[in-house]
Design an enzyme around this catalytic site. Structure first.
Site, PDB file in Angstrom:
ATOM      1  N   SER A   1     -12.770   3.738   5.801  1.00  0.00           N
ATOM      2  CA  SER A   1     -13.312   3.847   7.161  1.00  0.00           C
ATOM      3  C   SER A   1     -14.051   5.164   7.353  1.00  0.00           C
ATOM      4  O   SER A   1     -13.529   6.230   6.990  1.00  0.00           O
ATOM      5  CB  SER A   1     -12.184   3.783   8.199  1.00  0.00           C
ATOM      6  OG  SER A   1     -11.380   2.657   7.981  1.00  0.00           O
TER       7      SER A   1
ATOM      8  N   THR B   1      -8.189   2.205   9.167  1.00  0.00           N
ATOM      9  CA  THR B   1      -8.540   2.719  10.493  1.00  0.00           C
ATOM     10  C   THR B   1      -9.547   1.822  11.219  1.00  0.00           C
ATOM     11  O   THR B   1      -9.405   1.580  12.421  1.00  0.00           O
ATOM     12  CB  THR B   1      -9.095   4.161  10.351  1.00  0.00           C
ATOM     13  OG1 THR B   1      -8.097   4.929   9.677  1.00  0.00           O
ATOM     14  CG2 THR B   1      -9.373   4.796  11.698  1.00  0.00           C
TER      15      THR B   1
ATOM     16  N   ASP C   1       0.852  -1.192   0.000  1.00  0.00           N
ATOM     17  CA  ASP C   1       0.000   0.000   0.000  1.00  0.00           C
ATOM     18  C   ASP C   1       0.894   1.251   0.000  1.00  0.00           C
ATOM     19  O   ASP C   1       1.854   1.335   0.775  1.00  0.00           O
ATOM     20  CB  ASP C   1      -0.878  -0.030   1.269  1.00  0.00           C
ATOM     21  CG  ASP C   1      -2.072   0.901   1.165  1.00  0.00           C
ATOM     22  OD1 ASP C   1      -2.503   1.188   0.028  1.00  0.00           O
ATOM     23  OD2 ASP C   1      -2.591   1.322   2.218  1.00  0.00           O
TER      24      ASP C   1
ATOM     25  N   ASN D   1     -10.176   0.522   0.224  1.00  0.00           N
ATOM     26  CA  ASN D   1      -9.133   0.349   1.240  1.00  0.00           C
ATOM     27  C   ASN D   1      -9.651   0.682   2.629  1.00  0.00           C
ATOM     28  O   ASN D   1     -10.279   1.734   2.834  1.00  0.00           O
ATOM     29  CB  ASN D   1      -7.950   1.264   0.931  1.00  0.00           C
ATOM     30  CG  ASN D   1      -7.064   0.713  -0.159  1.00  0.00           C
ATOM     31  OD1 ASN D   1      -7.477  -0.150  -0.923  1.00  0.00           O
ATOM     32  ND2 ASN D   1      -5.846   1.205  -0.224  1.00  0.00           N
ATOM     33  N   VAL D   2      -9.332  -0.203   3.573  1.00  0.00           N
ATOM     34  CA  VAL D   2      -9.795  -0.037   4.947  1.00  0.00           C
ATOM     35  C   VAL D   2      -8.616  -0.255   5.890  1.00  0.00           C
ATOM     36  O   VAL D   2      -8.030  -1.344   5.906  1.00  0.00           O
ATOM     37  CB  VAL D   2     -10.898  -1.076   5.274  1.00  0.00           C
ATOM     38  CG1 VAL D   2     -11.410  -0.874   6.691  1.00  0.00           C
ATOM     39  CG2 VAL D   2     -12.036  -1.014   4.264  1.00  0.00           C
TER      40      VAL D   2
ATOM     41  N   HIS E   1      -9.690   4.960  -1.677  1.00  0.00           N
ATOM     42  CA  HIS E   1      -8.942   4.939  -0.407  1.00  0.00           C
ATOM     43  C   HIS E   1      -9.786   5.631   0.664  1.00  0.00           C
ATOM     44  O   HIS E   1     -10.727   6.354   0.354  1.00  0.00           O
ATOM     45  CB  HIS E   1      -7.603   5.669  -0.576  1.00  0.00           C
ATOM     46  CG  HIS E   1      -6.575   4.826  -1.275  1.00  0.00           C
ATOM     47  ND1 HIS E   1      -5.416   4.404  -0.671  1.00  0.00           N
ATOM     48  CD2 HIS E   1      -6.553   4.308  -2.521  1.00  0.00           C
ATOM     49  CE1 HIS E   1      -4.718   3.662  -1.514  1.00  0.00           C
ATOM     50  NE2 HIS E   1      -5.384   3.600  -2.656  1.00  0.00           N
ATOM     51  N   GLY E   2      -9.392   5.418   1.935  1.00  0.00           N
ATOM     52  CA  GLY E   2     -10.105   6.094   3.019  1.00  0.00           C
ATOM     53  C   GLY E   2     -11.498   5.542   3.240  1.00  0.00           C
ATOM     54  O   GLY E   2     -12.457   6.278   3.447  1.00  0.00           O
TER      55      GLY E   2
ATOM     56  N   GLY F   1      -7.897   7.915   7.429  1.00  0.00           N
ATOM     57  CA  GLY F   1      -7.977   8.135   8.883  1.00  0.00           C
ATOM     58  C   GLY F   1      -9.320   8.692   9.306  1.00  0.00           C
ATOM     59  O   GLY F   1     -10.291   8.658   8.550  1.00  0.00           O
TER      60      GLY F   1
HETATM   61  P1  13P Z   1      -8.754   4.416   6.199  1.00  0.00           P
HETATM   62  O1  13P Z   1      -7.724   4.296   7.287  1.00  0.00           O
HETATM   63  O2  13P Z   1      -9.444   5.731   6.238  1.00  0.00           O
HETATM   64  O3  13P Z   1      -9.689   3.270   6.172  1.00  0.00           O
HETATM   65  O4  13P Z   1      -7.954   4.428   4.815  1.00  0.00           O
HETATM   66  C1  13P Z   1      -7.218   3.310   4.458  1.00  0.00           C
HETATM   67  C2  13P Z   1      -6.490   3.484   3.190  1.00  0.00           C
HETATM   68  O5  13P Z   1      -6.936   4.138   2.276  1.00  0.00           O
HETATM   69  C3  13P Z   1      -5.196   2.793   3.074  1.00  0.00           C
HETATM   70  O6  13P Z   1      -4.596   3.005   1.846  1.00  0.00           O
END
Ligand code: 13P
Length: 278
Positions: free
Chosen positions: A205, A227, A77, A224-225, A202-203, A174
Site C-alpha cells: 500500500s 492498509t 502472514d 502484500n496489501v 511487503h508493504g 502501513g
Molecule cells: P501494507 O499494509 O503496507 O499494505 O503492508 C501489508 C503487508 O506487508 C502485510 O504483510
C-alpha cells in the site's frame, strides 16, 4: 480450490507478473476479494494474521464453496512462532509465513527450518523473511539498517528450503509517514540474480505503481496489501453510516464497505497483472 504458493509464484516469476496478497479480517472482506478474483480470473492469496487464524480459516472454507474453481492460497502472514504455524496448518491453511526477521540469522534459520519441516509433511508452502521490513512510521534512514543483504538472502533461501522469500528493499508496512518509498533497485536486482525462489514485497500500500512494475519485472512475484483494504473498508462503511438512515442500517454500511474493498482490489489485480491467469 485451495493451493500452496509454490507453483503459482514460480509461474508468476517466470512470466513477469505478480499475485497480490490481500489481508482479510472478516467474511465481508473475504467475499469482496474472492468476487473480484473470480470475475477477473486472478489467482488469489488471502493473508490472515495469527490472532485471526480460527475465524479466517472457517470463513474462507465456507466462502470457497461459492467459487470451487478459484485457485486460493490461504496464507498465515507474519507467523512469529512455531506453534502459530502449527495452528494455521491445523486450521487448513495451505501456506504459512514464518517471520524470524528480527532474530539473529542463526535463530531465524533454525525457526524457519522447523516450520519448513512440518509444512512439507502436509504439502503446505512456506515464506521466510531475511532483512526486516519495518513500519511506514519509521524514518527511511532507520529502515536502511535492516535492508536485505543479497549474499545473506542467497544463503538463507538455500539453507532453509523456503518456497518464497520476503526481502526488505525500501517498502514498509502501513502508512508512509515520511513520503513515498524509494525502492533500492540495485539491491533488489542483486537479490533476484542470486536467489532462486520467487521474492515477496511487503508493504504494498502506498508504493508508487511505477516502482511496483519495476519490482515485478525484477523478480517480485507476491505483493502484500493490507492498509489499502482496511482503509477502503472503513471509508466505505463510514460514508454509508453518515448518509441518511445509515447509522441504523448495518447491512447497508457493510455492503458499501464491501463495494469499496472491491474497487481497491480490482486496481491491485490490474497493477500486478494477475488477471486471466487461470
Ligand atoms: P501494507 O499494509 O503496507 O499494505 O503492508 C501489508 C503487508 O506487508 C502485510 O504483510
Amino acid at each position: 480450490m485451495l493451493i500452496p504458493l509454490t507453483e503459482l509464484l514460480q509461474e508468476a516469476r517466470r512470466a513477469g507478473w505478480a499475485t497480490p496478497a490481500f489481508n482479510v479480517a472478516n467474511s465481508d472482506t473475504v467475499a469482496a476479494v474472492m468476487e473480484v478474483a473470480q470475475e477477473a480470473r486472478s489467482p488469489l492469496i488471502l493473508l490472515a494474521r495469527g490472532p485471526d487464524i480460527d475465524l479466517i480459516g472457517g470463513t474462507v472454507q465456507a466462502a470457497m464453496r461459492r467459487f470451487p474453481r478459484l485457485p486460493v492460497v490461504l496464507h498465515l502472514d507474519h507467523g512469529r512462532a512455531f506453534p502459530e504455524a502449527v495452528r494455521a496448518i491445523g486450521h487448513g491453511f495451505s501456506s504459512v509465513m514464518v517471520d524470524g526477521s528480527i532474530l539473529p540469522y542463526a535463530e531465524n534459520l533454525a525457526l524457519t527450518l522447523r516450520v519448513v519441516e512440518i509444512a512439507r509433511a502436509v504439502g503446505c508452502s512456506v515464506e521466510g523473511e531475511i532483512g526486516h521490513v519495518g513500519a511506514g512510521s519509521d524514518h527511511p534512514s532507520r529502515q536502511a539498517h535492516h535492508l536485505t543483504d543479497p549474499e545473506e538472502a542467497t544463503r538463507f533461501a538455500r539453507a532453509s528450503g523456503v518456497d518464497c522469500l520476503a526481502v526488505a528493499v525500501g517498502t514498509a508496512h502501513g502508512e508512509y509517514q515520511h513520503g513515498p518509498p524509494q525502492l533500492d533497485f540495485l539491491r533488489l536486482e542483486a537479490i533476484a540474480r542470486q536467489v532462486e525462489v520467487p521474492l515477496v514485497l511487503h508493504g504494498g500500500s502506498g508504493t508508487p505503481p511505477e516502482q511496483l512494475h519495476r519490482a515485478i519485472v525484477t523478480g517480485v512475484a507476491k505483493i502484500n496489501v493490507a492498509t489499502d483494504v482496511r482503509r477502503a473498508f472503513i471509508a466505505g462503511f463510514r460514508q454509508a453510516a453518515e448518509g441518511p438512515g445509515g447509522d441504523v442500517d448495518l447491512n447497508r454500511c457493510l455492503k458499501a464497505a464491501r463495494q469499496a474493498v472491491t474497487e481497491a482490489v480490482r486496481a491491485w489485480v490490474e497493477l500486478a497483472g494477475s488477471a486471466n491467469r487461470f
